[in-house]
Design a protein around this motif. Structure first.
Motif, PDB file in Angstrom:
ATOM      1  N   SER A  75       5.141  -3.296  -3.853  1.00 42.96           N
ATOM      2  CA  SER A  75       5.812  -3.807  -2.656  1.00 42.96           C
ATOM      3  C   SER A  75       6.773  -4.928  -3.027  1.00 42.96           C
ATOM      4  CB  SER A  75       4.774  -4.323  -1.663  1.00 42.96           C
ATOM      5  OG  SER A  75       3.951  -3.273  -1.214  1.00 42.96           O
ATOM      6  N   THR A  99       5.814  -1.141   0.065  1.00 35.10           N
ATOM      7  CA  THR A  99       6.494  -1.682   1.242  1.00 35.10           C
ATOM      8  C   THR A  99       7.722  -2.504   0.852  1.00 35.10           C
ATOM      9  OG1 THR A  99       4.401  -1.781   2.420  1.00 35.10           O
ATOM     10  CG2 THR A  99       6.186  -3.133   3.283  1.00 35.10           C
ATOM     11  N   THR A 100       8.845  -2.208   1.482  1.00 40.21           N
ATOM     12  CA  THR A 100      10.146  -2.879   1.312  1.00 40.21           C
ATOM     13  C   THR A 100      10.656  -2.870  -0.135  1.00 40.21           C
ATOM     14  OG1 THR A 100       9.294  -5.138   1.016  1.00 40.21           O
ATOM     15  CG2 THR A 100       9.658  -4.383   3.291  1.00 40.21           C
ATOM     16  N   GLN A 153       6.304   3.954   1.264  1.00 40.16           N
ATOM     17  CA  GLN A 153       5.610   3.149   2.257  1.00 40.16           C
ATOM     18  C   GLN A 153       6.606   2.415   3.145  1.00 40.16           C
ATOM     19  OE1 GLN A 153       2.778   0.840  -0.063  1.00 40.16           O
ATOM     20  NE2 GLN A 153       1.429   2.604  -0.352  1.00 40.16           N
ATOM     21  N   THR A 154       6.121   1.666   4.105  1.00 40.86           N
ATOM     22  CA  THR A 154       6.946   1.119   5.177  1.00 40.86           C
ATOM     23  C   THR A 154       8.192   0.395   4.676  1.00 40.86           C
ATOM     24  OG1 THR A 154       4.960   0.845   6.506  1.00 40.86           O
ATOM     25  CG2 THR A 154       6.921  -0.318   7.252  1.00 40.86           C
ATOM     26  N   GLU A 155       9.338   0.880   5.148  1.00 40.98           N
ATOM     27  CA  GLU A 155      10.659   0.289   4.908  1.00 40.98           C
ATOM     28  C   GLU A 155      11.080   0.266   3.441  1.00 40.98           C
ATOM     29  OE1 GLU A 155      10.834  -3.474   6.903  1.00 40.98           O
ATOM     30  OE2 GLU A 155      10.954  -2.551   8.883  1.00 40.98           O
ATOM     31  N   GLN A 190       7.920   6.545   5.864  1.00 42.93           N
ATOM     32  CA  GLN A 190       7.505   5.581   6.882  1.00 42.93           C
ATOM     33  C   GLN A 190       8.647   4.589   7.119  1.00 42.93           C
ATOM     34  OE1 GLN A 190       3.670   3.674   6.202  1.00 42.93           O
ATOM     35  NE2 GLN A 190       3.007   5.364   4.904  1.00 42.93           N
ATOM     36  N   ASN A 192      11.868   4.709   6.383  1.00 44.62           N
ATOM     37  CA  ASN A 192      12.561   4.505   5.105  1.00 44.62           C
ATOM     38  C   ASN A 192      14.045   4.816   5.189  1.00 44.62           C
ATOM     39  OD1 ASN A 192       9.656   6.127   4.103  1.00 44.62           O
ATOM     40  ND2 ASN A 192      10.000   3.958   3.661  1.00 44.62           N
TER      41      ASN A 192
END
Length: 277
Positions: free
Chosen positions: A207, A234-235, A251-253, A269, A271
């Protein structure tokens, strides 16, 4: 008496004859040595020979992976594409041989074409083209086999499977186990340089970790060939084409400038996926 008087004349003629022979021999030898010196030791002649027969060293000799029709897709999978709204996908997507109902991306999320094998894909935008998808899936598998089969790596098990903080230069990399990228990395080279990363286990980008390209490196020339699951945290931000034997999970963003080419499923998710040109 006559014989004695002729001796001086004969001696003089003999001297003249021998002198002439010596001059001819010297001239021939001089001529021969001159020719030998020219062919054997002249710098200009040696340079010419080298120019003709010496093989220049190859720079950036690693060739890219031919993606075929699969290269026309930003996302391609065999068992579907799941999604948590809203993702932004720039480029075509598709899945085969699974039904179009397994593509859970909405039309408003895609700047491109959604290809399906049947009419069950996202409406009203999906295009049914099973033939194109079959070819693309075949090309994807061929590309994976090519990339995974490259030999004589320039870098073997770099960082013992942890390359956080490193700058990666052009070449063929191989890891015989999992690869972790816990912190930012830099991929440095020229616009024509090729990078192939062979990973025998999983690939995980942590992440917030980011990949940065410098020197004009192009994402289209970067190939990650992974035999197990790929996860982008994430990110995080990823660069290059992922050729995955199994699933690819964003994963998220998380964002990617590249392609997601999975032999199972792709999970999104919220993305951003951008197909490199």
């Amino acid at each position: 008496m006559k014989f004695k008087s002729a001796l001086p004349t004969l001696a003089l003629l003999l001297v003249v004859f021998m002198s002439s022979c010596n001059n001819d021999t010297d001239e021939d030898l001089t001529s021969d040595m001159s020719a030998v010196g020219k062919s054997d030791s002249s710098p200009s002649d040696i340079y010419a020979v080298n120019e003709t027969y010496n093989i220049e060293p190859k720079i950036g000799s690693l060739t890219g992976v031919n993606l075929g029709i699969a290269g026309d897709f930003a996302i391609l999978s065999k068992t579907g594409i799941t999604d948590v709204y809203k993702s932004t996908i720039t480029g075509d997507i598709g899945s085969s041989p699974i039904t179009g109902a397994a593509i859970l991306v909405r039309c408003t999320e895609v700047v491109g074409t959604i290809y399906t094998v049947d009419a069950a894909g996202p409406l009203p935008c999906s295009v049914t083209n099973a033939t194109r998808l079959t070819t693309a899936i075949g090309d994807m598998q061929t590309a994976y086999t090519d990339a995974a089969g490259r030999t004589n790596p320039d870098f073997l098990n770099l960082g013992a499977g942890n390359i956080g903080g490193k700058t990666l230069t052009p070449g063929l990399y191989k890891w015989t186990s999992a690869l972790n990228i816990p912190t930012d990395i830099t991929i440095s080279g020229s616009p024509t340089d090729v990078f192939i990363f062979q990973v025998a286990g999983t690939l995980k980008l942590s992440s917030t970790a980011r990949m940065t390209l410098t020197g004009g490196v192009q994402a289209k020339n970067i190939f990650w060939v992974v035999s197990d699951a790929v996860t982008c945290g994430t990110t995080s931000h990823f660069e290059g084409n992922i050729l995955g034997m199994t699933g690819i999970n964003l994963q998220t963003e998380a964002t990617i400038n590249g392609r997601l080419l999975a032999q199972t499923a792709v999970t999104l998710q919220m993305n951003a996926v951008t197909q490199p040109q």
